[in-house]
Structure formats: C-alpha cells, structure tokens
Design an enzyme around this catalytic site. Structure first.
Site, PDB file in Angstrom:
ATOM      1  N   HIS A 162      -2.696   6.260   4.495  1.00 61.15           N
ATOM      2  CA  HIS A 162      -1.255   6.359   4.730  1.00 61.15           C
ATOM      3  C   HIS A 162      -0.768   7.737   4.251  1.00 61.15           C
ATOM      4  O   HIS A 162      -1.251   8.246   3.228  1.00 61.15           O
ATOM      5  CB  HIS A 162      -0.483   5.308   3.913  1.00 61.15           C
ATOM      6  N   CYS A 191       0.823  -1.225   0.000  1.00 62.76           N
ATOM      7  CA  CYS A 191       0.000   0.000   0.000  1.00 62.76           C
ATOM      8  C   CYS A 191       0.858   1.277   0.000  1.00 62.76           C
ATOM      9  O   CYS A 191       0.507   2.262  -0.656  1.00 62.76           O
ATOM     10  CB  CYS A 191      -0.963   0.005   1.176  1.00 62.76           C
TER      11      CYS A 191
HETATM   12  N1  LIG Z   1      -4.815  -3.482   4.368  1.00 60.13           N
HETATM   13  C1  LIG Z   1      -4.145  -2.853   3.436  1.00 60.13           C
HETATM   14  O1  LIG Z   1      -4.031  -1.603   3.438  1.00 60.13           O
HETATM   15  C2  LIG Z   1      -3.479  -3.622   2.321  1.00 60.13           C
HETATM   16  C3  LIG Z   1      -2.829  -2.926   1.300  1.00 60.13           C
HETATM   17  C4  LIG Z   1      -2.169  -3.652   0.280  1.00 60.13           C
HETATM   18  C5  LIG Z   1      -2.210  -5.022   0.306  1.00 60.13           C
HETATM   19  N2  LIG Z   1      -2.857  -5.655   1.314  1.00 60.13           N
HETATM   20  C6  LIG Z   1      -2.890  -7.128   1.290  1.00 60.13           C
HETATM   21  O2  LIG Z   1      -4.253  -7.513   1.148  1.00 60.13           O
HETATM   22  C7  LIG Z   1      -4.465  -8.756   1.826  1.00 60.13           C
HETATM   23  C8  LIG Z   1      -5.667  -8.594   2.749  1.00 60.13           C
HETATM   24  O3  LIG Z   1      -5.412  -7.601   3.694  1.00 60.13           O
HETATM   25  P1  LIG Z   1      -6.532  -7.104   4.720  1.00 60.13           P
HETATM   26  O4  LIG Z   1      -5.978  -5.867   5.331  1.00 60.13           O
HETATM   27  O5  LIG Z   1      -7.868  -7.063   4.063  1.00 60.13           O
HETATM   28  O6  LIG Z   1      -6.493  -8.287   5.807  1.00 60.13           O
HETATM   29  P2  LIG Z   1      -7.643  -8.746   6.819  1.00 60.13           P
HETATM   30  O7  LIG Z   1      -8.554  -7.621   7.127  1.00 60.13           O
HETATM   31  O8  LIG Z   1      -6.914  -9.402   7.931  1.00 60.13           O
HETATM   32  O9  LIG Z   1      -8.463  -9.839   5.996  1.00 60.13           O
HETATM   33  C9  LIG Z   1      -7.905 -11.089   5.642  1.00 60.13           C
HETATM   34  C10 LIG Z   1      -8.907 -11.876   4.841  1.00 60.13           C
HETATM   35  O10 LIG Z   1      -8.291 -13.115   4.445  1.00 60.13           O
HETATM   36  C11 LIG Z   1      -9.133 -14.178   4.794  1.00 60.13           C
HETATM   37  N3  LIG Z   1      -8.363 -15.389   5.039  1.00 60.13           N
HETATM   38  C12 LIG Z   1      -7.413 -15.620   5.969  1.00 60.13           C
HETATM   39  N4  LIG Z   1      -6.965 -16.891   5.889  1.00 60.13           N
HETATM   40  C13 LIG Z   1      -7.658 -17.464   4.871  1.00 60.13           C
HETATM   41  C14 LIG Z   1      -7.686 -18.766   4.295  1.00 60.13           C
HETATM   42  N5  LIG Z   1      -6.891 -19.724   4.755  1.00 60.13           N
HETATM   43  N6  LIG Z   1      -8.528 -18.996   3.271  1.00 60.13           N
HETATM   44  C15 LIG Z   1      -9.331 -18.023   2.796  1.00 60.13           C
HETATM   45  N7  LIG Z   1      -9.367 -16.775   3.293  1.00 60.13           N
HETATM   46  C16 LIG Z   1      -8.542 -16.499   4.322  1.00 60.13           C
HETATM   47  C17 LIG Z   1      -9.889 -13.696   6.019  1.00 60.13           C
HETATM   48  O11 LIG Z   1     -11.063 -14.459   6.181  1.00 60.13           O
HETATM   49  P3  LIG Z   1     -11.844 -14.551   7.579  1.00 60.13           P
HETATM   50  O12 LIG Z   1     -12.658 -13.278   7.697  1.00 60.13           O
HETATM   51  O13 LIG Z   1     -12.683 -15.761   7.390  1.00 60.13           O
HETATM   52  O14 LIG Z   1     -10.819 -14.682   8.649  1.00 60.13           O
HETATM   53  C18 LIG Z   1     -10.179 -12.257   5.601  1.00 60.13           C
HETATM   54  O15 LIG Z   1     -11.262 -12.234   4.687  1.00 60.13           O
HETATM   55  C19 LIG Z   1      -3.152  -9.100   2.541  1.00 60.13           C
HETATM   56  O16 LIG Z   1      -2.444 -10.012   1.760  1.00 60.13           O
HETATM   57  C20 LIG Z   1      -2.421  -7.760   2.591  1.00 60.13           C
HETATM   58  O17 LIG Z   1      -1.019  -7.929   2.576  1.00 60.13           O
HETATM   59  C21 LIG Z   1      -3.495  -5.006   2.318  1.00 60.13           C
END
Ligand SMILES: NC(=O)c1ccc[n+]([C@@H]2O[C@H](COP(=O)([O-])OP(=O)(O)OC[C@H]3O[C@@H](n4cnc5c(N)ncnc54)[C@H](OP(=O)(O)O)[C@@H]3O)[C@@H](O)[C@H]2O)c1
Length: 340
Positions: free
Chosen positions: A247, A131
């Site tokens: 950010h 991000c």
């Molecule tokens: N947040 C940011 O600003 C941002 C920016 C760039 C990239 N990212 C990337 O985007 C991704 C998601 O980030 P986030 O911030 O949205 O994280 P998050 O809020 O922690 O959400 C994670 C998601 O992944 C699911 N998950 C976890 N383990 C899983 C599995 N084994 N099978 C299927 N689904 C699974 C979770 O499902 P449950 O609800 O069922 O637990 C939830 O839907 C990450 O890889 C992160 O590095 C995030």
C-alpha cells in the site's frame, strides 16, 4: 515458558505470510509447531513448516483447547463467532487481525512500535489495525511525540491483496480477459463495475451516511485510538489501485510546534521500523518494497502552501506490517511482558 500457538485462517494471504515469518522467528518459544485452522475447503491441506508438513484442520469452534495463543487471520464473521469460543476453551490470548473488535473499549488496538504498552491491559483479545492505518501510524506517532500533530490529510493507494486472495485472483482473471481482446479500443470497455485491472477505485468497503467509506473511517478512528488522541483532526480518502502487494499513502501533516525539514527527517530516522529515503530524487514504490519489513518513507518535503506542514510518501507491505508481521510482533511483545 513455551507457547502452544494456533492460527485461524492459516491458508489465506495473511496466514501464509505469518507462517513464513514464524519459520525464522526465534523470539517466540513454540512448544510444538503451530496448529492450523481453516474452512472445510482447506481441511486436510498440507502446509510446509520448517522441515515438517502441517495439516490444516477445519475450525469447528471446539478444537482450541490447550492453546495458549491464537492468531486469527480469517474474517469478521469468524472473529465474532469463534474468538469467544476460543477464550471459553482457555486460550489465554487471541490476536485478531480483523476489524471486528478493534474499536471495543476493552480491546487494545496495537501497532507494535507505537503503543505496545496497551498490551498490558488486554482481557483476552488484542486487535491489530487496518493495513493502511498500520503503516500510517508509525510516522504519525513519531511526529506526534516530537512536535504534536495539528492536522493530518491522508490519501491511500491500496493494493488488491488488502482484500485477500480472492481479490488478487480477480485481478489476474480480469487481466487475462482483457489481454484476450483483439484491440486496445476493445480493452477500454469496463468488464464490470469496480474492475481492478487498469482502474483506480475511490471506494473500499461500504459508504457511510457521512459520505466516507468504512475503510476511510477505520483509518481515522483507529489512528485516534492508538495515539490516544480522540480529537485529532485527521481525514482520509482510500483508493484501490491495481497493485498486487504494497500500500502507498500520500500524507500531509501540520505540526503544532515549529520544525525544520531536517528535524522532521531526523525524528523519523530514529524509529527502528521506519526506513527513510532521504537521498534526493529517490522514492519507494510498492513493487520494490513488497516482502520487506520496514515502513518506507520518502518524498519528505515542506508543504509550501502553509506554515509548519510537511508532505510525505509512505509505502509498506500490507500483508507484513499491515497484518502478519504486526501480529507476530504483538505476540512477542505480549510474551516478553508475561501477558500470554
Ligand atoms: N490482506 C491484508 O492486507 C490485511 C491487512 C490487515 C488485516 N487483514 C485482515 O486479515 C484477515 C485475513 O485476510 P486475508 O487477506 O489473509 O484474507 P484471505 O486471503 O481471504 O484469507 C482468509 C482466510 O480465512 C479463512 N476462513 C474463512 N472463513 C473461515 C472460517 N469460517 N473458519 C476458519 N477459517 C476461515 C480462509 O480459509 P480457506 O482457505 O479454507 O477459505 C483463509 O485461510 C481479515 O480479517 C482481514 O481483514 C488483512
């Protein structure tokens, strides 16, 4: 051609933002509503999409057949295990928001509006950047093309949503615990190491041998990859701040060709994904820009300490341009290029 789309991690911060964007998106012809995947924790959960209720499925790794496009917003472990299974089941393109594949030589790393042409050589997986890199790379690309970049120094001020929904929940829990205390003095004692509330933490992700954190190294390596500038002189300090969404970055750029402040501002204004705050004494802050699509850029000024250098302040919604919006734009671009 219409598209069958799946979203892996649909219940997370990025997944939910992606669904909201898809509800109003008219550039991607979806054959049916997206198929949603999560863990066993969220299997069966209903999520509203347009006028329907979609039901989240557990991603067993065997239920991707029939999808054309999968957008993965889960985590690295999921990317490692499930994306190869999705490709084996015939998914034509996986867009991964995680870092797992970003630096693989055969995986294009894309920020839409910066290097969409790299979509052309995908072999099934396209990665979106970190991000912090996503909002940095847009002004850098403009300045690189117009004047050439000699050196870049970035300091980030990253919101807790950058670490997902669990981190946001932690910040709230900490705030509740602190406000329950009886006196301001009592609240000064840290609750734990790396507490988010009322704190600033110069460590995101793990430390590396060279003293940088992995987060800082991602910003450096991903910028070089997307600009196709492997030797670019760039350094970064990444800091977590107690902001919920959005950010901020302080960026100092030294340019190769001489440029005036006006020329720099004019070049930045020309990019459709940048909103330049050029009026005197105006500046973007995360709370104001959260929920908006552009990368906001203000405080643009000549760096008086050296020749041909400029300082600027860049703020963007990390869940949108930093992940969900970029993933959607990549999908639209790939669709238009007939690459799904
Ligand atoms: N947040 C940011 O600003 C941002 C920016 C760039 C990239 N990212 C990337 O985007 C991704 C998601 O980030 P986030 O911030 O949205 O994280 P998050 O809020 O922690 O959400 C994670 C998601 O992944 C699911 N998950 C976890 N383990 C899983 C599995 N084994 N099978 C299927 N689904 C699974 C979770 O499902 P449950 O609800 O069922 O637990 C939830 O839907 C990450 O890889 C992160 O590095 C995030």
């Amino acid at each position: 051609m219409s598209i069958k789309l799946g979203i892996l991690g649909a219940t997370g911060k990025v997944g939910i933002e992606l669904l909201k964007l898809l509800e109003k998106c008219t550039d991607l012809p979806l054959e049916i509503p997206p198929q949603l995947f999560g863990t066993s924790r969220s299997a069966g959960r209903k999520i509203k999409f347009k006028n329907q209720e979609l039901i989240v499925e557990e991603s067993s790794g065997q239920n991707f057949a029939g999808l054309d496009l999968l957008i993965s917003c889960a985590n690295g472990e999921v990317s490692e295990k499930l994306i190869p299974l999705a490709l084996k089941q015939g998914v034509k393109l996986v867009i991964d928001t995680d870092s797992y594949y970003r630096m693989e030589a055969n995986v294009p790393l894309i920020t839409s509006g910066v290097n969409d042409e790299d979509i052309n050589w995908h072999q099934g997986i396209i990665a979106g950047p970190n991000c912090s890199t996503a909002q940095l790379i847009i002004p850098l690309k403009v300045l690189h093309e117009a004047f050439g970049l000699k050196r870049v120094v970035v300091s980030t001020y990253q919101s807790v949503s950058g670490a997902g929904k669990a981190a946001m929940d932690s910040l709230f829990e900490e705030l509740r615990e602190i406000t329950d205390k009886q006196s301001a003095n009592e609240s000064l004692k840290p609750l734990k190491k790396d507490q988010f509330a009322f704190n600033v933490i110069p460590k995101i992700s793990k430390f590396m041998e060279n003293g940088y954190t992995k987060e800082e190294w991602k910003v450096i390596a991903e910028t070089r990859k997307m600009l196709h500038a492997p030797e670019l002189a760039i350094t970064c300090t990444a800091v977590r701040v107690p902001v919920l969404v959005g950010h901020s970055e302080s960026i100092n750029v030294e340019l190769l060709s001489p440029a005036s402040l006006e020329q720099v501002i004019t070049a930045l204004k020309a990019h459709e994904n940048l909103e330049v705050w050029a009026e005197k004494e105006t500046y973007p802050t995360p709370i104001e820009v959260a929920g908006t699509e552009p990368v906001h850029i203000g405080r643009i000024r000549k760096d008086e300490s050296t020749n041909n250098a400029f300082d600027m302040w860049v703020v963007a919604d990390n869940l949108l341009i930093g992940a969900a919006l970029n993933a959607l734009r990549i999908a639209i671009s790939a669709y238009k290029k007939n690459k799904i």
